[in-house]
Motif scaffolding. Structure first.
Motif: not given
Length: 217
Positions: A176-182
């Motif tokens: 989530y932090h790597t792919q979606t949070e951005p």
């Protein structure tokens, strides 16, 4: 209203999406439902998605985008929709913007459900499911069974799904932090992000979200 709902696993997106969509009289469009519907109806996109999934590969963005586009063009989405699980990354967010722009539309808000990481782990890792009936769900802290490890409804054994283990939850959070949070920063640049705390009772979070979407917060 055209809304995108974002937040980490365990933030309660599915629950909130259902309540918000009902309150706003717009359809709740979830990625999971899109995949299930297309695969069960054997649409061309569904067959394509299934071929990737059967091979153990990730479904390409263009397939997911195609499913979302088809769904958003249905009559019930004419006055708006609430997207849950899409877009999942910046390239999908860019594609969504282009899609809406081509139809002369744009998003009204991106609702970011904020939950501390430790709370996410506590929520998911504490789930216990009944082996006899998976619709019977308990939580070691928030809704414990009367007898440890035993389903109140049918006496079945309660267990923790592999997907709910702490290690798995932390791996999901990393994704989530790597792919979606951005996408939150992507939408912040457009002034669309509304962040609310997803802590508390379901109805409290819904009221908070409705107030924020109306601009009361």
């Amino acid at each position: 209203m055209r809304i995108v709902l974002v937040g980490p696993p365990g933030a309660g997106k599915g629950t909130q999406a259902a309540f918000l969509a009902k309150n706003l009289s717009i359809p709740h469009i979830s990625t999971g439902d899109l995949f299930r519907a297309n695969i069960s109806q054997q649409t061309e996109l569904g067959k394509l998605a299934k071929s990737y999934m059967d091979a153990g590969n990730l479904v390409p963005d263009e397939v997911t985008i195609g499913m979302a586009k088809d769904r958003m063009e249905k009559p019930d989405a004419e006055n708006g929709f609430l997207l849950d699980g899409f877009p999942r990354n910046v390239s999908q967010a860019e594609a969504l913007d282009e899609m809406l722009k081509s139809e002369g539309m744009k998003l009204d808000a991106v609702l970011d459900l904020e939950v501390p990481e430790d709370e996410v782990v506590k929520r998911i890792a504490g789930r216990r499911i009944c082996r006899k009936d998976s619709s019977h769900v308990f939580h070691v802290t928030y809704s414990p069974p009367k007898a440890d490890g035993v389903c109140d409804a049918c006496g079945g054994e309660l267990y923790q799904r592999e997907d709910d283990s702490e290690d798995t939850v932390r791996k999901r959070l990393e994704v989530y932090h790597t792919q979606t949070e951005p996408i939150i920063d992507y939408y912040k640049a457009q002034g669309l992000v509304v962040t609310i705390s997803a802590l508390g009772k379901v109805d409290e979070v819904t009221k908070r979200a409705m107030s924020a979407l109306k601009g009361d917060e």
